[in-house]
Write a protein that holds these residues in place. Structure first.
Motif, PDB file in Angstrom:
ATOM      1  N   SER A   1      -9.843   6.481 -75.654  1.00 16.30           N
ATOM      2  CA  SER A   1      -8.755   7.375 -76.032  1.00 16.30           C
ATOM      3  C   SER A   1      -9.272   8.769 -76.376  1.00 16.30           C
ATOM      4  O   SER A   1     -10.427   8.944 -76.770  1.00 16.30           O
ATOM      5  CB  SER A   1      -8.001   6.813 -77.239  1.00 16.30           C
ATOM      6  OG  SER A   1      -7.510   5.522 -76.965  1.00 16.30           O
ATOM      7  N   LEU A   2      -8.389   9.751 -76.265  1.00 20.71           N
ATOM      8  CA  LEU A   2      -8.751  11.140 -76.558  1.00 20.71           C
ATOM      9  C   LEU A   2      -9.180  11.288 -78.012  1.00 20.71           C
ATOM     10  O   LEU A   2     -10.145  12.008 -78.310  1.00 20.71           O
ATOM     11  CB  LEU A   2      -7.563  12.061 -76.260  1.00 20.71           C
ATOM     12  CG  LEU A   2      -7.791  13.559 -76.545  1.00 20.71           C
ATOM     13  CD1 LEU A   2      -8.937  14.104 -75.713  1.00 20.71           C
ATOM     14  CD2 LEU A   2      -6.498  14.339 -76.289  1.00 20.71           C
ATOM     15  N   TRP A   3      -8.489  10.594 -78.942  1.00 23.81           N
ATOM     16  CA  TRP A   3      -8.845  10.719 -80.351  1.00 23.81           C
ATOM     17  C   TRP A   3     -10.269  10.231 -80.609  1.00 23.81           C
ATOM     18  O   TRP A   3     -10.995  10.794 -81.447  1.00 23.81           O
ATOM     19  CB  TRP A   3      -7.860   9.941 -81.241  1.00 23.81           C
ATOM     20  CG  TRP A   3      -7.938   8.443 -81.108  1.00 23.81           C
ATOM     21  CD1 TRP A   3      -7.175   7.646 -80.314  1.00 23.81           C
ATOM     22  CD2 TRP A   3      -8.848   7.564 -81.790  1.00 23.81           C
ATOM     23  NE1 TRP A   3      -7.532   6.328 -80.455  1.00 23.81           N
ATOM     24  CE2 TRP A   3      -8.552   6.245 -81.359  1.00 23.81           C
ATOM     25  CE3 TRP A   3      -9.863   7.765 -82.721  1.00 23.81           C
ATOM     26  CZ2 TRP A   3      -9.259   5.136 -81.835  1.00 23.81           C
ATOM     27  CZ3 TRP A   3     -10.571   6.652 -83.194  1.00 23.81           C
ATOM     28  CH2 TRP A   3     -10.256   5.368 -82.743  1.00 23.81           C
ATOM     29  N   CYS A   4     -10.683   9.197 -79.861  1.00 28.75           N
ATOM     30  CA  CYS A   4     -12.029   8.659 -80.030  1.00 28.75           C
ATOM     31  C   CYS A   4     -13.071   9.637 -79.502  1.00 28.75           C
ATOM     32  O   CYS A   4     -14.120   9.838 -80.119  1.00 28.75           O
ATOM     33  CB  CYS A   4     -12.142   7.313 -79.310  1.00 28.75           C
ATOM     34  SG  CYS A   4     -13.739   6.500 -79.526  1.00 28.75           S
ATOM     35  N   ILE A   5     -12.781  10.265 -78.362  1.00 32.55           N
ATOM     36  CA  ILE A   5     -13.704  11.258 -77.798  1.00 32.55           C
ATOM     37  C   ILE A   5     -13.874  12.436 -78.757  1.00 32.55           C
ATOM     38  O   ILE A   5     -14.989  12.903 -79.015  1.00 32.55           O
ATOM     39  CB  ILE A   5     -13.190  11.747 -76.428  1.00 32.55           C
ATOM     40  CG1 ILE A   5     -13.195  10.593 -75.425  1.00 32.55           C
ATOM     41  CG2 ILE A   5     -14.034  12.907 -75.918  1.00 32.55           C
ATOM     42  CD1 ILE A   5     -12.563  10.933 -74.087  1.00 32.55           C
ATOM     43  N   ILE A   6     -12.754  12.914 -79.311  1.00 32.88           N
ATOM     44  CA  ILE A   6     -12.811  14.035 -80.265  1.00 32.88           C
ATOM     45  C   ILE A   6     -13.609  13.643 -81.507  1.00 32.88           C
ATOM     46  O   ILE A   6     -14.431  14.415 -82.014  1.00 32.88           O
ATOM     47  CB  ILE A   6     -11.382  14.473 -80.656  1.00 32.88           C
ATOM     48  CG1 ILE A   6     -10.670  15.072 -79.439  1.00 32.88           C
ATOM     49  CG2 ILE A   6     -11.419  15.484 -81.802  1.00 32.88           C
ATOM     50  CD1 ILE A   6      -9.211  15.391 -79.687  1.00 32.88           C
ATOM     51  N   LEU A   7     -13.390  12.425 -81.991  1.00 37.22           N
ATOM     52  CA  LEU A   7     -14.102  11.955 -83.180  1.00 37.22           C
ATOM     53  C   LEU A   7     -15.600  11.857 -82.922  1.00 37.22           C
ATOM     54  O   LEU A   7     -16.418  12.266 -83.763  1.00 37.22           O
ATOM     55  CB  LEU A   7     -13.548  10.592 -83.605  1.00 37.22           C
ATOM     56  CG  LEU A   7     -14.207   9.956 -84.828  1.00 37.22           C
ATOM     57  CD1 LEU A   7     -14.056  10.856 -86.058  1.00 37.22           C
ATOM     58  CD2 LEU A   7     -13.615   8.575 -85.100  1.00 37.22           C
ATOM     59  N   LEU A   8     -15.999  11.335 -81.760  1.00 35.41           N
ATOM     60  CA  LEU A   8     -17.420  11.222 -81.433  1.00 35.41           C
ATOM     61  C   LEU A   8     -18.066  12.604 -81.318  1.00 35.41           C
ATOM     62  O   LEU A   8     -19.195  12.812 -81.790  1.00 35.41           O
ATOM     63  CB  LEU A   8     -17.592  10.443 -80.126  1.00 35.41           C
ATOM     64  CG  LEU A   8     -17.309   8.939 -80.200  1.00 35.41           C
ATOM     65  CD1 LEU A   8     -17.333   8.315 -78.810  1.00 35.41           C
ATOM     66  CD2 LEU A   8     -18.334   8.243 -81.106  1.00 35.41           C
ATOM     67  N   ILE A   9     -17.368  13.540 -80.699  1.00 29.51           N
ATOM     68  CA  ILE A   9     -17.885  14.913 -80.602  1.00 29.51           C
ATOM     69  C   ILE A   9     -18.076  15.511 -81.992  1.00 29.51           C
ATOM     70  O   ILE A   9     -19.094  16.146 -82.285  1.00 29.51           O
ATOM     71  CB  ILE A   9     -16.943  15.793 -79.761  1.00 29.51           C
ATOM     72  CG1 ILE A   9     -16.960  15.334 -78.293  1.00 29.51           C
ATOM     73  CG2 ILE A   9     -17.336  17.264 -79.860  1.00 29.51           C
ATOM     74  CD1 ILE A   9     -15.953  16.047 -77.419  1.00 29.51           C
ATOM     75  N   PHE A  10     -17.094  15.267 -82.875  1.00 26.58           N
ATOM     76  CA  PHE A  10     -17.178  15.785 -84.241  1.00 26.58           C
ATOM     77  C   PHE A  10     -18.360  15.178 -84.991  1.00 26.58           C
ATOM     78  O   PHE A  10     -19.139  15.890 -85.650  1.00 26.58           O
ATOM     79  CB  PHE A  10     -15.874  15.491 -84.986  1.00 26.58           C
ATOM     80  CG  PHE A  10     -15.951  15.787 -86.455  1.00 26.58           C
ATOM     81  CD1 PHE A  10     -15.903  17.101 -86.921  1.00 26.58           C
ATOM     82  CD2 PHE A  10     -16.085  14.755 -87.373  1.00 26.58           C
ATOM     83  CE1 PHE A  10     -15.992  17.366 -88.278  1.00 26.58           C
ATOM     84  CE2 PHE A  10     -16.164  15.017 -88.725  1.00 26.58           C
ATOM     85  CZ  PHE A  10     -16.116  16.331 -89.186  1.00 26.58           C
ATOM     86  N   LEU A  11     -18.530  13.849 -84.896  1.00 23.72           N
ATOM     87  CA  LEU A  11     -19.598  13.175 -85.616  1.00 23.72           C
ATOM     88  C   LEU A  11     -20.972  13.684 -85.191  1.00 23.72           C
ATOM     89  O   LEU A  11     -21.833  13.984 -86.021  1.00 23.72           O
ATOM     90  CB  LEU A  11     -19.512  11.662 -85.397  1.00 23.72           C
ATOM     91  CG  LEU A  11     -18.377  10.922 -86.115  1.00 23.72           C
ATOM     92  CD1 LEU A  11     -18.323   9.468 -85.659  1.00 23.72           C
ATOM     93  CD2 LEU A  11     -18.549  11.000 -87.620  1.00 23.72           C
ATOM     94  N   TRP A  12     -21.177  13.783 -83.865  1.00 20.15           N
ATOM     95  CA  TRP A  12     -22.481  14.213 -83.375  1.00 20.15           C
ATOM     96  C   TRP A  12     -22.705  15.707 -83.598  1.00 20.15           C
ATOM     97  O   TRP A  12     -23.835  16.135 -83.870  1.00 20.15           O
ATOM     98  CB  TRP A  12     -22.631  13.844 -81.903  1.00 20.15           C
ATOM     99  CG  TRP A  12     -22.943  12.393 -81.719  1.00 20.15           C
ATOM    100  CD1 TRP A  12     -22.096  11.408 -81.310  1.00 20.15           C
ATOM    101  CD2 TRP A  12     -24.191  11.751 -82.002  1.00 20.15           C
ATOM    102  NE1 TRP A  12     -22.741  10.197 -81.310  1.00 20.15           N
ATOM    103  CE2 TRP A  12     -24.025  10.370 -81.719  1.00 20.15           C
ATOM    104  CE3 TRP A  12     -25.426  12.213 -82.442  1.00 20.15           C
ATOM    105  CZ2 TRP A  12     -25.061   9.455 -81.886  1.00 20.15           C
ATOM    106  CZ3 TRP A  12     -26.452  11.288 -82.611  1.00 20.15           C
ATOM    107  CH2 TRP A  12     -26.269   9.928 -82.327  1.00 20.15           C
ATOM    108  N   SER A  13     -21.647  16.513 -83.511  1.00 21.12           N
ATOM    109  CA  SER A  13     -21.783  17.952 -83.725  1.00 21.12           C
ATOM    110  C   SER A  13     -22.199  18.254 -85.155  1.00 21.12           C
ATOM    111  O   SER A  13     -23.136  19.033 -85.398  1.00 21.12           O
ATOM    112  CB  SER A  13     -20.470  18.675 -83.409  1.00 21.12           C
ATOM    113  OG  SER A  13     -20.143  18.529 -82.048  1.00 21.12           O
TER     114      SER A  13
END
Length: 279
Positions: free
Chosen positions: A131-143
């Motif tokens: 899901s898009l929310w999961c992709i955004i969350l993963l980007i946020f966590l790693w960033s």
């Protein structure tokens, strides 16, 4: 938390009398390997389930994406505590055992294997994907993890924790807790949406549940054995992780054996789905 506050004075009193009992060391070590066995082999249930049904309709892809990131964070946290913590140099809080280290690295490896297996069995329409929310969350966590590394290891900023070397490592441990808290939600929802747990391994859940109980038991024995003076000094990430795992395991067990029991509540949709996949 009320029970923990009641237990802490007892542990502190016992800690003053008992330090490094060899028998308790042996018992703790046996329990440690037992919980690592349960938690580690719980991954293989899903591998077998995927092989058996030859499709990936029963597993939420968000779970795997978050799982991999979470265990990478946990590997960094446990590595720092085991190799550099305590007497090895850094003032690392928490008792990190060899079992904790092995579990973290094994989890990364087996999650990667599961993702490869799912990529092999995936067919168009099996699963809506991540899901898009999961992709955004993963980007946020790693960033924010990369930003943390730059601020603490390169510039030496004490952003949250006082020791800049531990700053990002502690944060990774807490990121793992956050990931564990939310990673199971998509799977719970997928089971609810399909009104079935077929394709999702209950063996995975049962072993994880037993492992969580054993993990609690090992931490309690280590405290009684003088490994830490109070509840705060235990491996807090491992403690909270065990709590979260047990709660979600109980939810999955309730879904599988009560709400969506495959022996008495298999919907026609799921029957047709599996009949089609086996053709």
């Amino acid at each position: 938390m009320f029970y923990l506050s009641q237990l802490e004075p007892v542990l502190q009193s016992y800690h003053s009398e008992v330090t490094n009992n060899k028998a308790l060391d042996i018992i703790s070590n046996i329990i440690g390997w037992a919980y690592i066995f349960c938690w580690s082999f719980s991954f293989y249930g899903q591998l077998y389930e995927n092989f058996k049904v030859k499709h990936v309709q029963g597993i939420a892809f968000e779970f795997l994406g978050l799982n991999l990131s979470g265990y990478l964070f946990l590997s960094a946290y446990t590595s720092a505590g085991y190799f550099k913590g305590g007497e090895n140099g850094w003032p690392f809080s928490g008792n990190i055992t060899l079992q904790d280290l092995i579990f973290a690295f094994h989890s990364v490896g087996i999650t990667i294997i599961t993702i490869i297996q799912i990529a092999y069995y995936y067919k168009k329409g099996d699963n809506p994907g991540v899901s898009l929310w999961c992709i955004i969350l993963l980007i946020f966590l790693w960033s924010q993890t990369i930003i943390y590394i730059i601020l603490t290891w390169i510039f030496g900023w004490q952003v949250i924790f006082q020791n800049e070397k531990l700053n990002v490592l502690y944060w990774m441990g807490y990121e793992k807790l956050f990931v564990t808290l939310i990673k199971n939600v998509p799977q719970v929802y997928l089971n609810y949406q399909r009104k079935s747990t077929e394709g999702w391994s209950i063996l995975n859940i049962l072993l994880a549940f037993i492992g969580g109980i054993l993990s609690f038991l090992q931490m309690l024995i280590d405290q009684l054995n003088g490994k830490s003076a109070n509840l705060v000094e235990m491996n807090i990430v491992k403690f909270i992780l065990s709590c979260i795992v047990l709660v979600f395991d109980l939810i999955f067990i309730f879904q599988h054996y009560v709400i969506y029991n495959p022996k008495r509540n298999k919907s026609k949709t799921i029957q047709d789905e599996y009949h089609y996949m086996k053709q």
